[in-house]
Structures are given as C-alpha cells and as structure tokens.
Design a protein around this motif. Sequence first.
Motif, PDB file in Angstrom:
ATOM      1  N   ILE A  17     -18.493  -1.888  -5.828  1.00  0.00           N
ATOM      2  CA  ILE A  17     -18.299  -2.594  -4.561  1.00  0.00           C
ATOM      3  C   ILE A  17     -19.568  -3.343  -4.173  1.00  0.00           C
ATOM      4  O   ILE A  17     -19.508  -4.415  -3.556  1.00  0.00           O
ATOM      5  CB  ILE A  17     -17.853  -1.626  -3.434  1.00  0.00           C
ATOM      6  CG1 ILE A  17     -17.441  -2.404  -2.171  1.00  0.00           C
ATOM      7  CG2 ILE A  17     -18.946  -0.632  -3.097  1.00  0.00           C
ATOM      8  CD1 ILE A  17     -16.255  -3.303  -2.330  1.00  0.00           C
ATOM      9  N   LEU A  18     -20.723  -2.813  -4.552  1.00  0.00           N
ATOM     10  CA  LEU A  18     -21.973  -3.503  -4.247  1.00  0.00           C
ATOM     11  C   LEU A  18     -22.031  -4.850  -4.965  1.00  0.00           C
ATOM     12  O   LEU A  18     -22.448  -5.867  -4.391  1.00  0.00           O
ATOM     13  CB  LEU A  18     -23.163  -2.627  -4.632  1.00  0.00           C
ATOM     14  CG  LEU A  18     -24.563  -3.207  -4.416  1.00  0.00           C
ATOM     15  CD1 LEU A  18     -24.725  -3.752  -3.009  1.00  0.00           C
ATOM     16  CD2 LEU A  18     -25.626  -2.154  -4.695  1.00  0.00           C
ATOM     17  N   LEU A  19     -21.585  -4.889  -6.222  1.00  0.00           N
ATOM     18  CA  LEU A  19     -21.568  -6.144  -6.968  1.00  0.00           C
ATOM     19  C   LEU A  19     -20.570  -7.124  -6.339  1.00  0.00           C
ATOM     20  O   LEU A  19     -20.829  -8.338  -6.275  1.00  0.00           O
ATOM     21  CB  LEU A  19     -21.200  -5.897  -8.429  1.00  0.00           C
ATOM     22  CG  LEU A  19     -22.054  -4.886  -9.200  1.00  0.00           C
ATOM     23  CD1 LEU A  19     -21.681  -4.902 -10.678  1.00  0.00           C
ATOM     24  CD2 LEU A  19     -23.537  -5.161  -9.022  1.00  0.00           C
ATOM     25  N   GLU A  20     -19.454  -6.606  -5.861  1.00  0.00           N
ATOM     26  CA  GLU A  20     -18.463  -7.458  -5.206  1.00  0.00           C
ATOM     27  C   GLU A  20     -19.049  -8.093  -3.947  1.00  0.00           C
ATOM     28  O   GLU A  20     -18.851  -9.284  -3.682  1.00  0.00           O
ATOM     29  CB  GLU A  20     -17.211  -6.638  -4.868  1.00  0.00           C
ATOM     30  CG  GLU A  20     -16.454  -6.144  -6.101  1.00  0.00           C
ATOM     31  CD  GLU A  20     -15.305  -5.219  -5.749  1.00  0.00           C
ATOM     32  OE1 GLU A  20     -14.840  -5.262  -4.595  1.00  0.00           O
ATOM     33  OE2 GLU A  20     -14.863  -4.451  -6.635  1.00  0.00           O
ATOM     34  N   VAL A  21     -19.797  -7.299  -3.181  1.00  0.00           N
ATOM     35  CA  VAL A  21     -20.407  -7.803  -1.945  1.00  0.00           C
ATOM     36  C   VAL A  21     -21.467  -8.860  -2.265  1.00  0.00           C
ATOM     37  O   VAL A  21     -21.563  -9.885  -1.578  1.00  0.00           O
ATOM     38  CB  VAL A  21     -21.016  -6.642  -1.135  1.00  0.00           C
ATOM     39  CG1 VAL A  21     -21.777  -7.160   0.084  1.00  0.00           C
ATOM     40  CG2 VAL A  21     -19.921  -5.678  -0.684  1.00  0.00           C
ATOM     41  N   LEU A  22     -22.255  -8.628  -3.322  1.00  0.00           N
ATOM     42  CA  LEU A  22     -23.246  -9.629  -3.726  1.00  0.00           C
ATOM     43  C   LEU A  22     -22.568 -10.956  -4.047  1.00  0.00           C
ATOM     44  O   LEU A  22     -23.047 -12.021  -3.661  1.00  0.00           O
ATOM     45  CB  LEU A  22     -24.026  -9.149  -4.954  1.00  0.00           C
ATOM     46  CG  LEU A  22     -24.890  -7.895  -4.839  1.00  0.00           C
ATOM     47  CD1 LEU A  22     -25.684  -7.688  -6.116  1.00  0.00           C
ATOM     48  CD2 LEU A  22     -25.818  -7.959  -3.641  1.00  0.00           C
ATOM     49  N   SER A  23     -21.455 -10.885  -4.776  1.00  0.00           N
ATOM     50  CA  SER A  23     -20.758 -12.117  -5.168  1.00  0.00           C
ATOM     51  C   SER A  23     -20.191 -12.855  -3.962  1.00  0.00           C
ATOM     52  O   SER A  23     -19.970 -14.069  -4.015  1.00  0.00           O
ATOM     53  CB  SER A  23     -19.644 -11.804  -6.173  1.00  0.00           C
ATOM     54  OG  SER A  23     -18.508 -11.256  -5.547  1.00  0.00           O
ATOM     55  N   LEU A  24     -19.961 -12.127  -2.861  1.00  0.00           N
ATOM     56  CA  LEU A  24     -19.450 -12.743  -1.635  1.00  0.00           C
ATOM     57  C   LEU A  24     -20.574 -13.269  -0.743  1.00  0.00           C
ATOM     58  O   LEU A  24     -20.320 -13.871   0.297  1.00  0.00           O
ATOM     59  CB  LEU A  24     -18.609 -11.722  -0.854  1.00  0.00           C
ATOM     60  CG  LEU A  24     -17.273 -11.348  -1.504  1.00  0.00           C
ATOM     61  CD1 LEU A  24     -16.689 -10.099  -0.862  1.00  0.00           C
ATOM     62  CD2 LEU A  24     -16.280 -12.508  -1.422  1.00  0.00           C
TER      63      LEU A  24
END
Length: 394
Positions: free
Chosen positions: A306-313
């Motif tokens: 989820i941390l990687l998903e947030v970075l991509s956003l």
Amino acid sequence: MKVLVYMEKNRLAPVGGPRGYNYNLANALNNLNITNIDYIVSNKEPTNSRVNKIVDKVRNQAIKGFLILCKSIANRIFIIYGKSLKPIVRLDDYDVIHFHNPLEMYQIRDSLANYKGKVILTSHSPTLSSAELIDTATTFEKKYMAGFYKKLEKVDIYAFERADYIIFPCEEAEEPYYHSWDFYKDFKKRNENKYKYLLTGINPCTVTINRNIIRKKYNIPDDAFVISYVGRHNTIKGYDRLKKICKQVLDLYENVYVIVTGKEGPLYRLEHPRWIEIGWTKDPHSVIGASDIFVLPNKETYFDLILLEVLSLGKVVIASNTGGNRYFQKIHSKSIYLYETDKEAIDYMKMIISMPVKQREDLGQINKSLFFDKFTCETFAKGYLKILNEIGDS
C-alpha cells in the motif's frame, strides 16, 4: 536455465500478498518477452476450496461452526503428522524452483530431498507462516491446542534451511523475523550467503473519481485537511495507534477529517463526527487521492505494498519507523516521515497541516518520482532476472 515459480498461474490476481506480487512480476516478464520462467498450469480445484464450498452451504450455524473447527484441526494435524505430497509438476524439468510459501515447500519435502537444482524462497509475511496458521485458527484451538500447534514451527525451519537462496525486498523487511523468531538471528548469521534483495514493483495506481466528488459524497469540505488510511483494522497494522494519534489531531483542529477504508474488525472505529469509515471498497485509490496525507501506522511490517501505491498517487506519507518502512529512511526520502512515538507522528501532522497547499503537492510529486525511479514492474522484473543470472552463475 529453466525456472519454475511454484504457484498456479490461474491464481495470479491484482491483490495483496504472493498472488499480487507474482501477478505484477509475471506480466512484467511477459512484456520483456521472457520465456524461460514458468508458472504452474493447472485447472484442478484445490481440495481446501472444494471443502470450503461444502461448509459454506451449511445453513445451521452450530453445525457449520463444528465443521469449521474439525476442518481446521484436521488441516493442522495433517501438516504436523501427514505424509509428504507429490509436487504438481515434475521438478527435475527445472534448474531453479522459486517458492512463495514455506508450507508449500514443506508439503513436497520428500521430492525436494532428491531435487538437484536451486531452490529459492520468498516469504511474504511479517510473521512466520506457522504463526499465521495459529492466528487463523478457531478460538477453541487457540485456547486448547496452542502448545500442540507450536510444532508447526518445523515448517518454517525446514523451508529456510532447505532453500539455497532467500529473497527479501530489503534488509529492513527482515526485522519482524528477528522480533518474533528466536531461530532467525543464528540462522541469518550462518547463512548470510543465501540472501538476495529485490525491491517489489507494482503498476502505478490511478484515481478514477475526482477528489471533489469523493469529498462531497462523505460531506467533507473542499478546504478540509484529510488524513487517509487503507488496510486491516488490527493491532499488527497499527489501527489502534492510528486512532490514538488522530484523536489528538481531530481535537486540535476543527477542519481536519480522517477517512478510512477496509473492513472493520477485530478493532473498530473512533467514535467521532469527523472520523469516516467507508468499509471495503474496490476503489481505495480515489479515496487516497481525495486526501492530503496517508498514514501507515504498522506495529510490524514486511514491505507494505500500500505504501508503494500511495507513492504512485503522489501523496505525502507518515509511517511508523519499523520493518520495511525503514528502507525509506536509508535512502533519505524527503516526503515519507517516519515516527517512533505518537507525539512525533502528531508533530509531523501539525507541520504538514500548516504547510501551504503548493508545498504539500510538491512533496507528493517527490514521492511519485521516487515510485517511477525504483518501484515499477519493469524495474522489478529486471531486478529479478539479474538475481536469477547471479544464481545461475554460482
């Protein structure tokens, strides 16, 4: 060199855990036209799945509960005392076999005893697979059979000892194993040469619903400062700590809201008019997109996707300084704020709340750039191929 990833291809899906990890990896390898890495092709439904369907059809709750208990006990007793199973495919057709579950290795241990190729293990959990089997047991089992189920640890010991190579996303992701497994520290010291590190990659996430629409739907003012959280509501994910931290911030500011997705339980919401629980949703990314910061309060963590998903956003992150989160401290990330204490987390929130909007947006863009530099599926796949080449040359 022929490689088998010991996972059924039809189970790959854009979800969390090993299935999602391999969904991203398999697609990236396909885009690179890699043809020497196979997944298992099987149309056979797993026995557990067939049994679960039968149990689900039972209407009487007492009988259903009894059947679930029997199934759970039988499954764990079979693991401890049952015979080794035959592998789904012929292992000797491959030079390397990559497992993503210690239990699957243990279940075919007799075949692996004679296998001459290289064995890789990636364990995806912030705790032992045997501990997860205990955690998912029924209340009766936890109360009366916990001591007996301790024998399940032999599954993890076997898998780590038998593997020729062990892949973690980063050294920091090993932290939960040091904390929860007495065996691990000595094992790592004896087997430093087994370890390889590969940062996980994902597809970039997108917002499908406009920020203003999300805010209007949940009665959040356009100019409010919004804190988001996505995930399970339990202690290991830090949901209890999230409530403590955010309550103090909500009490300090009248224009701050907290928006949370994920199924409630075993822990439940903070009773506050500006704490909004959405429940499970197919589109958590639009919720994150409607917020100003994302909080990741894990008590223990491996390497949270989820941390990687947030970075991509392109969102600013406040995260607990634990496990895989610590990797971002090592690379001196400027837009991921790691905290040790509740006070430190609150101070970071106060600092970000006081920032001009443009400054927050600029920090978010730093995170987006970090994502595209280190965490894309293509980078992930190329790193995997590099490790396989190193293993092939050894």
